[in-house]
Design a protein around this motif. Structure first.
Motif, PDB file in Angstrom:
ATOM      1  N   VAL A 216       0.855  -1.185   0.000  1.00 35.24           N
ATOM      2  CA  VAL A 216       0.000   0.000   0.000  1.00 35.24           C
ATOM      3  C   VAL A 216       0.890   1.235   0.000  1.00 35.24           C
ATOM      4  O   VAL A 216       1.793   1.362   0.831  1.00 35.24           O
ATOM      5  N   GLU A 217       0.618   2.131  -0.939  1.00 40.68           N
ATOM      6  CA  GLU A 217       1.357   3.384  -1.005  1.00 40.68           C
ATOM      7  C   GLU A 217       0.394   4.541  -0.760  1.00 40.68           C
ATOM      8  O   GLU A 217      -0.808   4.338  -0.595  1.00 40.68           O
ATOM      9  N   ALA A 218       0.907   5.755  -0.740  1.00 46.86           N
ATOM     10  CA  ALA A 218       0.089   6.915  -0.386  1.00 46.86           C
ATOM     11  C   ALA A 218      -1.101   7.097  -1.321  1.00 46.86           C
ATOM     12  O   ALA A 218      -2.188   7.478  -0.884  1.00 46.86           O
ATOM     13  N   ALA A 219      -0.925   6.826  -2.600  1.00 52.40           N
ATOM     14  CA  ALA A 219      -1.997   7.105  -3.562  1.00 52.40           C
ATOM     15  C   ALA A 219      -2.282   5.923  -4.481  1.00 52.40           C
ATOM     16  O   ALA A 219      -2.956   6.081  -5.505  1.00 52.40           O
ATOM     17  N   ARG A 220      -1.788   4.738  -4.112  1.00 51.33           N
ATOM     18  CA  ARG A 220      -2.065   3.576  -4.943  1.00 51.33           C
ATOM     19  C   ARG A 220      -1.806   2.292  -4.158  1.00 51.33           C
ATOM     20  O   ARG A 220      -1.156   2.302  -3.108  1.00 51.33           O
ATOM     21  N   VAL A 221      -2.312   1.197  -4.728  1.00 56.40           N
ATOM     22  CA  VAL A 221      -2.140  -0.127  -4.138  1.00 56.40           C
ATOM     23  C   VAL A 221      -1.543  -1.035  -5.193  1.00 56.40           C
ATOM     24  O   VAL A 221      -1.975  -1.028  -6.355  1.00 56.40           O
ATOM     25  N   LEU A 222      -0.545  -1.819  -4.790  1.00 53.09           N
ATOM     26  CA  LEU A 222       0.125  -2.745  -5.705  1.00 53.09           C
ATOM     27  C   LEU A 222      -0.382  -4.155  -5.456  1.00 53.09           C
ATOM     28  O   LEU A 222      -0.369  -4.641  -4.314  1.00 53.09           O
ATOM     29  N   CYS A 223      -0.829  -4.805  -6.514  1.00 55.93           N
ATOM     30  CA  CYS A 223      -1.392  -6.149  -6.401  1.00 55.93           C
ATOM     31  C   CYS A 223      -0.386  -7.213  -6.825  1.00 55.93           C
ATOM     32  O   CYS A 223       0.577  -6.938  -7.546  1.00 55.93           O
ATOM     33  N   ALA A 224      -0.633  -8.448  -6.404  1.00 57.11           N
ATOM     34  CA  ALA A 224       0.295  -9.547  -6.662  1.00 57.11           C
ATOM     35  C   ALA A 224       0.440  -9.852  -8.141  1.00 57.11           C
ATOM     36  O   ALA A 224       1.493 -10.311  -8.588  1.00 57.11           O
ATOM     37  N   ASP A 225      -0.604  -9.600  -8.915  1.00 57.85           N
ATOM     38  CA  ASP A 225      -0.536  -9.896 -10.351  1.00 57.85           C
ATOM     39  C   ASP A 225       0.058  -8.746 -11.164  1.00 57.85           C
ATOM     40  O   ASP A 225       0.028  -8.767 -12.397  1.00 57.85           O
ATOM     41  N   GLY A 226       0.564  -7.740 -10.471  1.00 57.78           N
ATOM     42  CA  GLY A 226       1.175  -6.605 -11.161  1.00 57.78           C
ATOM     43  C   GLY A 226       0.247  -5.436 -11.390  1.00 57.78           C
ATOM     44  O   GLY A 226       0.690  -4.360 -11.808  1.00 57.78           O
ATOM     45  N   THR A 227      -1.035  -5.608 -11.078  1.00 55.81           N
ATOM     46  CA  THR A 227      -1.998  -4.522 -11.250  1.00 55.81           C
ATOM     47  C   THR A 227      -1.723  -3.394 -10.254  1.00 55.81           C
ATOM     48  O   THR A 227      -1.401  -3.646  -9.089  1.00 55.81           O
ATOM     49  N   VAL A 228      -1.850  -2.188 -10.726  1.00 58.37           N
ATOM     50  CA  VAL A 228      -1.695  -1.017  -9.861  1.00 58.37           C
ATOM     51  C   VAL A 228      -3.041  -0.295  -9.789  1.00 58.37           C
ATOM     52  O   VAL A 228      -3.614   0.065 -10.818  1.00 58.37           O
ATOM     53  N   LEU A 229      -3.552  -0.114  -8.572  1.00 56.85           N
ATOM     54  CA  LEU A 229      -4.859   0.513  -8.385  1.00 56.85           C
ATOM     55  C   LEU A 229      -4.691   1.880  -7.736  1.00 56.85           C
ATOM     56  O   LEU A 229      -4.115   1.990  -6.651  1.00 56.85           O
ATOM     57  N   ALA A 230      -5.188   2.900  -8.394  1.00 60.23           N
ATOM     58  CA  ALA A 230      -5.137   4.241  -7.816  1.00 60.23           C
ATOM     59  C   ALA A 230      -6.107   4.330  -6.645  1.00 60.23           C
ATOM     60  O   ALA A 230      -7.197   3.748  -6.677  1.00 60.23           O
ATOM     61  N   SER A 231      -5.714   5.057  -5.611  1.00 62.18           N
ATOM     62  CA  SER A 231      -6.560   5.171  -4.436  1.00 62.18           C
ATOM     63  C   SER A 231      -6.270   6.461  -3.684  1.00 62.18           C
ATOM     64  O   SER A 231      -5.131   6.712  -3.299  1.00 62.18           O
ATOM     65  N   ASP A 232      -7.308   7.260  -3.486  1.00 63.26           N
ATOM     66  CA  ASP A 232      -7.156   8.473  -2.688  1.00 63.26           C
ATOM     67  C   ASP A 232      -7.322   8.188  -1.204  1.00 63.26           C
ATOM     68  O   ASP A 232      -6.902   8.985  -0.370  1.00 63.26           O
ATOM     69  N   ALA A 233      -7.936   7.058  -0.884  1.00 62.08           N
ATOM     70  CA  ALA A 233      -8.077   6.615   0.508  1.00 62.08           C
ATOM     71  C   ALA A 233      -8.204   5.100   0.505  1.00 62.08           C
ATOM     72  O   ALA A 233      -9.186   4.555   0.002  1.00 62.08           O
ATOM     73  N   THR A 234      -7.201   4.418   1.039  1.00 66.71           N
ATOM     74  CA  THR A 234      -7.225   2.964   1.114  1.00 66.71           C
ATOM     75  C   THR A 234      -7.660   2.546   2.515  1.00 66.71           C
ATOM     76  O   THR A 234      -7.055   2.953   3.513  1.00 66.71           O
ATOM     77  N   VAL A 235      -8.727   1.749   2.598  1.00 64.52           N
ATOM     78  CA  VAL A 235      -9.262   1.289   3.877  1.00 64.52           C
ATOM     79  C   VAL A 235      -8.927  -0.188   4.022  1.00 64.52           C
ATOM     80  O   VAL A 235      -9.362  -1.011   3.222  1.00 64.52           O
ATOM     81  N   TRP A 236      -8.180  -0.529   5.051  1.00 64.24           N
ATOM     82  CA  TRP A 236      -7.709  -1.903   5.244  1.00 64.24           C
ATOM     83  C   TRP A 236      -8.661  -2.638   6.196  1.00 64.24           C
ATOM     84  O   TRP A 236      -8.773  -2.293   7.373  1.00 64.24           O
ATOM     85  N   THR A 237      -9.331  -3.659   5.692  1.00 67.43           N
ATOM     86  CA  THR A 237     -10.270  -4.449   6.491  1.00 67.43           C
ATOM     87  C   THR A 237      -9.988  -5.936   6.334  1.00 67.43           C
ATOM     88  O   THR A 237     -10.892  -6.764   6.429  1.00 67.43           O
ATOM     89  N   ALA A 238      -8.713  -6.270   6.128  1.00 60.92           N
ATOM     90  CA  ALA A 238      -8.333  -7.651   5.835  1.00 60.92           C
ATOM     91  C   ALA A 238      -7.993  -8.433   7.102  1.00 60.92           C
ATOM     92  O   ALA A 238      -6.921  -9.029   7.218  1.00 60.92           O
ATOM     93  N   GLY A 239      -8.902  -8.427   8.063  1.00 59.32           N
ATOM     94  CA  GLY A 239      -8.727  -9.262   9.237  1.00 59.32           C
ATOM     95  C   GLY A 239      -8.356  -8.503  10.496  1.00 59.32           C
ATOM     96  O   GLY A 239      -8.066  -7.309  10.475  1.00 59.32           O
TER      97      GLY A 239
END
Length: 399
Positions: A216-239
């Motif tokens: 997780v970065e300040a303005a994006r999320v890096l996925c295992a398959d190489g996908t990069v997702l832009a995000s202005d606010a990342t909310v972590w609810t993974a457990g």
């Protein structure tokens, strides 16, 4: 000398146990102290609503425990020493130590980052009131821009689903996406999964299934398959995870730090310590570990209360039910899912959805708040006197 009972945490489980003990045990022989970091009762089940911009009640614990004889200590628990039978706390005055004869451990759980880089630094969560307010402030700032900023919710458990749908409904100007490691709503029945998908479509939520987040970065999320997702606010609810306080103190815990207890919620390593709620690793009546949930807090709290009262007053200890009936999922304020499970914790084919499910969930939350705010209501007025308490250190040595 009075028997000192110290309750750590005043969430759903801790507040209930403390209040019930105060009503059932004579103050002539017992002294009950509750330690909690926040001055108010936190409705954790509704923190996603608080983050989305809604106001939720937060009764002051001083008012909740007024007239019960319970001592409230506003402090943060920093350590537990079960050998010396003391708890270390920190507060505005520097803190200190509290001695106990019986300890009720109800410190609950916190967000689990699973070692993913950047979660602690850049992600938001809703496992505490300060965290929910921090997310709310961020969403407020995004809403002022009015440019369709993106909110990315990572984790498709109950908290993730409720958070994503609440934000999407309350803040329609934001673009909300939900990242699911597997199939969305996999534990639900086929009908409930279909209902969930329709709700996400109705609220404009983008669902990304079979996607794992690696950073997780300040303005994006890096996925295992190489996908990069832009995000202005990342909310972590993974457990969820528990604080390492119990493990550091030498209590027997599971690999993830939950206190191992017997059928009466008593620590298997330290007989004068009880654990309830998310902090306890308890086996339910179906032979499976109880999940971290409000329902589990209620069942384990009732059992621990019965055990403490029984042992201190020389009475038989009844077995409270340790059941897991199902999940109540809110999908915004006007929709929801009620999914019951069988004895093997598998979803039953039938479910309740829509406004009826939303009303049921709202009723459960209202009831939970009321019972917590009135911890001694309806309990027997006759207070039990203590008998000679067994030497738990001798019990431990003989075990």
């Amino acid at each position: 000398m009075k028997h000192r009972i110290v309750v750590l945490g005043a969430g759903y489980a801790g507040a209930y146990v403390a209040g019930t003990l105060a009503r059932r045990l004579s103050p002539a022989g017992t002294e009950i102290t509750v330690v909690n970091a926040e001055p108010d009762f936190v409705q954790r089940l509704r923190l996603h609503q608080l983050a989305a911009g809604q106001e939720i009640e937060a009764p002051r614990l001083a008012d909740v425990f007024a007239g019960t004889g319970i001592r409230l200590r506003l402090a943060r628990v920093t350590a537990v020493d079960p050998e010396r039978q003391v708890v270390a706390v920190a507060d505005a005055d520097g803190g200190g130590e509290l001695g106990y004869d019986t300890l009720l451990y109800a410190l609950g759980s916190r967000v689990a980052d699973h070692g993913v880089p950047g979660v602690a630094e850049h992600a938001f969560h809703v496992t505490s009131r300060p965290a929910a307010l921090r997310l709310r402030e961020r969403l407020d700032s995004l809403g002022k821009r009015g440019e369709g900023e993106s909110v990315l919710v990572v984790g498709d458990g109950l908290t993730g689903i409720e958070t994503a749908t609440e934000i999407a409904e309350s803040r329609p100007s934001l673009s909300v996406a939900l990242v699911a490691r597997g199939e969305l709503g996999a534990p639900l029945s086929a009908g409930a999964r279909s209902h969930l998908r329709q709700a996400c479509d109705r609220l404009g939520i983008t669902v990304l299934e079979h996607t794992s987040v690696e950073a997780v970065e300040a303005a994006r999320v890096l996925c295992a398959d190489g996908t990069v997702l832009a995000s202005d606010a990342t909310v972590w609810t993974a457990g969820f995870a528990v604080d390492p306080i119990a493990a550091a103190g030498g209590l027997e815990v599971t690999d993830n730090g939950r206190i191992v207890v017997d059928r009466t919620m008593r620590s298997v390593s330290h007989p004068n310590v009880y654990a309830v709620g998310d902090s306890a690793y308890a086996i339910g009546d179906n032979g499976r570990p109880l999940p971290m949930s409000c329902a589990s807090a209620g069942y384990t709290g009732m059992q621990a209360t019965a055990a403490i009262v029984g042992r201190l007053t020389g009475r038989k200890i009844p077995n409270a039910k340790l059941d897991y009936h199902g999940n109540h999922i809110s999908l915004g304020r006007r929709d929801g899912i009620l999914q019951m499970v069988d004895g093997e914790a598998q979803a039953k084919p039938k479910y309740v959805g829509g406004r009826k499910a939303a009303r049921i969930k709202a009723g459960i939350l209202k009831m939970s708040l009321w019972t917590t705010s009135h911890p001694t209501f309806g309990l027997p007025k006759r207070k039990r006197h203590l008998v000679a308490v067994p030497d738990v250190s001798a019990e431990k040595a003989a075990a």
